[in-house]
Design a protein around this motif. Sequence first.
Motif, PDB file in Angstrom:
ATOM      1  N   GLY A  48     -44.510  26.322   8.774  1.00  0.00           N
ATOM      2  CA  GLY A  48     -44.109  26.316  10.173  1.00  0.00           C
ATOM      3  C   GLY A  48     -45.281  26.393  11.139  1.00  0.00           C
ATOM      4  N   GLU A  49     -46.506  26.327  10.638  1.00  0.00           N
ATOM      5  CA  GLU A  49     -47.667  26.354  11.528  1.00  0.00           C
ATOM      6  C   GLU A  49     -47.798  25.024  12.255  1.00  0.00           C
ATOM      7  OE1 GLU A  49     -51.488  27.684  10.119  1.00  0.00           O
ATOM      8  OE2 GLU A  49     -50.510  28.771   8.483  1.00  0.00           O
ATOM      9  N   ALA A  50     -48.347  25.080  13.448  1.00  0.00           N
ATOM     10  CA  ALA A  50     -48.595  23.859  14.215  1.00  0.00           C
ATOM     11  C   ALA A  50     -50.012  23.374  13.921  1.00  0.00           C
ATOM     12  CB  ALA A  50     -48.436  24.134  15.702  1.00  0.00           C
ATOM     13  N   LEU A  51     -50.150  22.082  13.712  1.00  0.00           N
ATOM     14  CA  LEU A  51     -51.465  21.484  13.456  1.00  0.00           C
ATOM     15  C   LEU A  51     -52.032  20.930  14.757  1.00  0.00           C
ATOM     16  CD1 LEU A  51     -50.741  19.472  10.184  1.00  0.00           C
ATOM     17  CD2 LEU A  51     -51.737  21.745  10.382  1.00  0.00           C
ATOM     18  N   THR A  52     -53.345  20.795  14.802  1.00  0.00           N
ATOM     19  CA  THR A  52     -53.954  20.163  15.970  1.00  0.00           C
ATOM     20  C   THR A  52     -53.618  18.677  15.948  1.00  0.00           C
ATOM     21  OG1 THR A  52     -56.017  19.664  14.819  1.00  0.00           O
ATOM     22  CG2 THR A  52     -55.878  21.808  15.937  1.00  0.00           C
ATOM     23  N   ALA A  53     -53.829  18.016  17.059  1.00  0.00           N
ATOM     24  CA  ALA A  53     -53.489  16.594  17.157  1.00  0.00           C
ATOM     25  C   ALA A  53     -54.307  15.774  16.159  1.00  0.00           C
ATOM     26  CB  ALA A  53     -53.731  16.096  18.576  1.00  0.00           C
ATOM     27  N   GLU A  54     -55.558  16.149  16.002  1.00  0.00           N
ATOM     28  CA  GLU A  54     -56.423  15.416  15.070  1.00  0.00           C
ATOM     29  C   GLU A  54     -55.961  15.597  13.628  1.00  0.00           C
ATOM     30  OE1 GLU A  54     -60.982  15.842  13.558  1.00  0.00           O
ATOM     31  OE2 GLU A  54     -60.660  15.966  15.729  1.00  0.00           O
ATOM     32  N   GLU A  55     -55.619  16.839  13.265  1.00  0.00           N
ATOM     33  CA  GLU A  55     -55.134  17.093  11.903  1.00  0.00           C
ATOM     34  C   GLU A  55     -53.811  16.394  11.651  1.00  0.00           C
ATOM     35  OE1 GLU A  55     -55.025  21.349  11.987  1.00  0.00           O
ATOM     36  OE2 GLU A  55     -57.024  21.544  11.083  1.00  0.00           O
ATOM     37  N   GLN A  56     -52.924  16.408  12.649  1.00  0.00           N
ATOM     38  CA  GLN A  56     -51.626  15.756  12.502  1.00  0.00           C
ATOM     39  C   GLN A  56     -51.793  14.249  12.335  1.00  0.00           C
ATOM     40  OE1 GLN A  56     -48.627  17.422  12.316  1.00  0.00           O
ATOM     41  NE2 GLN A  56     -47.863  15.436  11.665  1.00  0.00           N
ATOM     42  N   PHE A  57     -52.704  13.667  13.105  1.00  0.00           N
ATOM     43  CA  PHE A  57     -52.978  12.235  12.987  1.00  0.00           C
ATOM     44  C   PHE A  57     -53.507  11.904  11.596  1.00  0.00           C
ATOM     45  CE2 PHE A  57     -55.951   8.651  13.360  1.00  0.00           C
ATOM     46  CZ  PHE A  57     -55.094   7.683  13.837  1.00  0.00           C
ATOM     47  N   TRP A  58     -54.400  12.754  11.080  1.00  0.00           N
ATOM     48  CA  TRP A  58     -54.987  12.514   9.762  1.00  0.00           C
ATOM     49  C   TRP A  58     -53.913  12.601   8.676  1.00  0.00           C
ATOM     50  CZ3 TRP A  58     -55.886  15.215   5.187  1.00  0.00           C
ATOM     51  CH2 TRP A  58     -56.838  14.654   4.340  1.00  0.00           C
ATOM     52  N   VAL A  59     -53.038  13.617   8.757  1.00  0.00           N
ATOM     53  CA  VAL A  59     -51.966  13.780   7.774  1.00  0.00           C
ATOM     54  C   VAL A  59     -51.029  12.581   7.818  1.00  0.00           C
ATOM     55  CG1 VAL A  59     -49.906  15.139   7.230  1.00  0.00           C
ATOM     56  CG2 VAL A  59     -52.065  16.293   7.695  1.00  0.00           C
ATOM     57  N   ASP A  60     -50.665  12.147   9.032  1.00  0.00           N
ATOM     58  CA  ASP A  60     -49.767  10.992   9.160  1.00  0.00           C
ATOM     59  C   ASP A  60     -50.392   9.741   8.557  1.00  0.00           C
ATOM     60  OD1 ASP A  60     -47.918  12.593  10.412  1.00  0.00           O
ATOM     61  OD2 ASP A  60     -48.486  11.975  12.442  1.00  0.00           O
ATOM     62  N   ALA A  61     -51.685   9.539   8.809  1.00  0.00           N
ATOM     63  CA  ALA A  61     -52.359   8.359   8.271  1.00  0.00           C
ATOM     64  C   ALA A  61     -52.376   8.394   6.742  1.00  0.00           C
ATOM     65  CB  ALA A  61     -53.785   8.273   8.817  1.00  0.00           C
ATOM     66  N   LYS A  62     -52.650   9.553   6.164  1.00  0.00           N
ATOM     67  CA  LYS A  62     -52.696   9.662   4.697  1.00  0.00           C
ATOM     68  C   LYS A  62     -51.306   9.473   4.094  1.00  0.00           C
ATOM     69  CE  LYS A  62     -57.030  10.287   4.406  1.00  0.00           C
ATOM     70  NZ  LYS A  62     -57.902   9.273   3.882  1.00  0.00           N
ATOM     71  N   LEU A  63     -50.283  10.041   4.729  1.00  0.00           N
ATOM     72  CA  LEU A  63     -48.923   9.878   4.212  1.00  0.00           C
ATOM     73  C   LEU A  63     -48.465   8.430   4.314  1.00  0.00           C
ATOM     74  CD1 LEU A  63     -47.182  13.122   5.518  1.00  0.00           C
ATOM     75  CD2 LEU A  63     -47.944  12.610   3.195  1.00  0.00           C
ATOM     76  N   ASP A  64     -48.837   7.758   5.391  1.00  0.00           N
ATOM     77  CA  ASP A  64     -48.502   6.327   5.520  1.00  0.00           C
ATOM     78  C   ASP A  64     -49.192   5.518   4.430  1.00  0.00           C
ATOM     79  OD1 ASP A  64     -46.959   6.881   7.713  1.00  0.00           O
ATOM     80  OD2 ASP A  64     -48.488   6.286   9.187  1.00  0.00           O
ATOM     81  N   ARG A  65     -50.455   5.856   4.152  1.00  0.00           N
ATOM     82  CA  ARG A  65     -51.189   5.141   3.102  1.00  0.00           C
ATOM     83  C   ARG A  65     -50.545   5.383   1.737  1.00  0.00           C
ATOM     84  NH1 ARG A  65     -53.404   0.668   1.733  1.00  0.00           N
ATOM     85  NH2 ARG A  65     -54.963   0.904   0.104  1.00  0.00           N
ATOM     86  N   ILE A  66     -50.078   6.611   1.496  1.00  0.00           N
ATOM     87  CA  ILE A  66     -49.400   6.908   0.229  1.00  0.00           C
ATOM     88  C   ILE A  66     -48.123   6.080   0.117  1.00  0.00           C
ATOM     89  CG2 ILE A  66     -48.121   8.700  -1.010  1.00  0.00           C
ATOM     90  CD1 ILE A  66     -50.267  10.682  -0.104  1.00  0.00           C
ATOM     91  N   ASP A  67     -47.361   5.965   1.223  1.00  0.00           N
ATOM     92  CA  ASP A  67     -46.140   5.153   1.207  1.00  0.00           C
ATOM     93  C   ASP A  67     -46.446   3.691   0.913  1.00  0.00           C
ATOM     94  OD1 ASP A  67     -44.568   7.352   1.703  1.00  0.00           O
ATOM     95  OD2 ASP A  67     -44.479   7.011   3.882  1.00  0.00           O
ATOM     96  N   GLU A  68     -47.510   3.164   1.527  1.00  0.00           N
ATOM     97  CA  GLU A  68     -47.892   1.768   1.273  1.00  0.00           C
ATOM     98  C   GLU A  68     -48.223   1.555  -0.196  1.00  0.00           C
ATOM     99  OE1 GLU A  68     -51.113   0.547   3.762  1.00  0.00           O
ATOM    100  OE2 GLU A  68     -50.112   1.182   5.593  1.00  0.00           O
ATOM    101  N   LEU A  69     -49.002   2.483  -0.744  1.00  0.00           N
ATOM    102  CA  LEU A  69     -49.385   2.348  -2.148  1.00  0.00           C
ATOM    103  C   LEU A  69     -48.182   2.472  -3.071  1.00  0.00           C
ATOM    104  CD1 LEU A  69     -52.708   4.389  -2.099  1.00  0.00           C
ATOM    105  CD2 LEU A  69     -52.474   1.921  -2.336  1.00  0.00           C
ATOM    106  N   MET A  70     -47.265   3.346  -2.742  1.00  0.00           N
ATOM    107  CA  MET A  70     -46.054   3.505  -3.558  1.00  0.00           C
ATOM    108  C   MET A  70     -45.241   2.212  -3.542  1.00  0.00           C
ATOM    109  SD  MET A  70     -45.884   6.656  -4.776  1.00  0.00           S
ATOM    110  CE  MET A  70     -44.284   7.376  -4.860  1.00  0.00           C
ATOM    111  N   GLN A  71     -45.149   1.562  -2.365  1.00  0.00           N
ATOM    112  CA  GLN A  71     -44.409   0.302  -2.284  1.00  0.00           C
ATOM    113  C   GLN A  71     -45.097  -0.794  -3.084  1.00  0.00           C
ATOM    114  OE1 GLN A  71     -43.927  -0.541   1.856  1.00  0.00           O
ATOM    115  NE2 GLN A  71     -42.335   1.011   2.151  1.00  0.00           N
ATOM    116  N   LYS A  72     -46.449  -0.829  -3.028  1.00  0.00           N
ATOM    117  CA  LYS A  72     -47.191  -1.835  -3.799  1.00  0.00           C
ATOM    118  C   LYS A  72     -46.960  -1.653  -5.297  1.00  0.00           C
ATOM    119  CE  LYS A  72     -51.133  -2.900  -0.834  1.00  0.00           C
ATOM    120  NZ  LYS A  72     -52.594  -2.788  -0.686  1.00  0.00           N
ATOM    121  N   LEU A  73     -46.924  -0.395  -5.720  1.00  0.00           N
ATOM    122  CA  LEU A  73     -46.771  -0.111  -7.144  1.00  0.00           C
ATOM    123  C   LEU A  73     -45.313  -0.110  -7.587  1.00  0.00           C
ATOM    124  CD1 LEU A  73     -49.446   2.688  -7.476  1.00  0.00           C
ATOM    125  CD2 LEU A  73     -49.628   0.343  -8.282  1.00  0.00           C
TER     126      LEU A  73
END
Length: 171
Positions: free
Chosen positions: A119-144
């Motif tokens: 339930g902790e709040a992340l900074t905008a930079e950390e949130q952006f980084w997490v979103d980018a990594k999760l999106d990349r994981i989704d892309e890779l999962m779809q490719k595989l």
Amino acid sequence: MKKPTSAAGAKRPAKARRKTREELNQEARDRKRDKKHRGHAAGSRASGSGASSSSAKTKQQKDPRIGSKTPIQLGVTDTPVTKQHKPKSEKPMLSPQAELDMLENDERLDALLERLEEGEALTAEEQFWVDAKLDRIDELMQKLGLSYDDEDDEEEEEKQEDMMRLLKGGN
């Protein structure tokens, strides 16, 4: 009538004695002789300045005015010149499976996801980084051809089968 000499007049320096013509001539000759022995030796320009240049050449081995020795074609070439493109990043290209494994084992991503779950709040930079990594994981999962929601898919298939039974059998 003579003026009496006072104490103040005695303090003044005596008038400088003028030099005779012979003394002036001798001083001029001395200056000329000193001036004559100053400067470079005769012919130093043509001979290449002798020993002083050898020490200068050891310090500066290569003439900076001389450029590259690679040959250059001056005419029109038949084949176009292709430049080799350097990769943008130093990282080697990973296979999708290797990249997915690397992202799943990322310690920073795990720590940030745990903070989000607590339930902790992340900074905008950390949130952006997490979103980018999760999106990349989704892309890779779809490719595989993988998906996280294997259990949800099975439940949906069971519901669809139940619906088909109801529609077909009436029961």
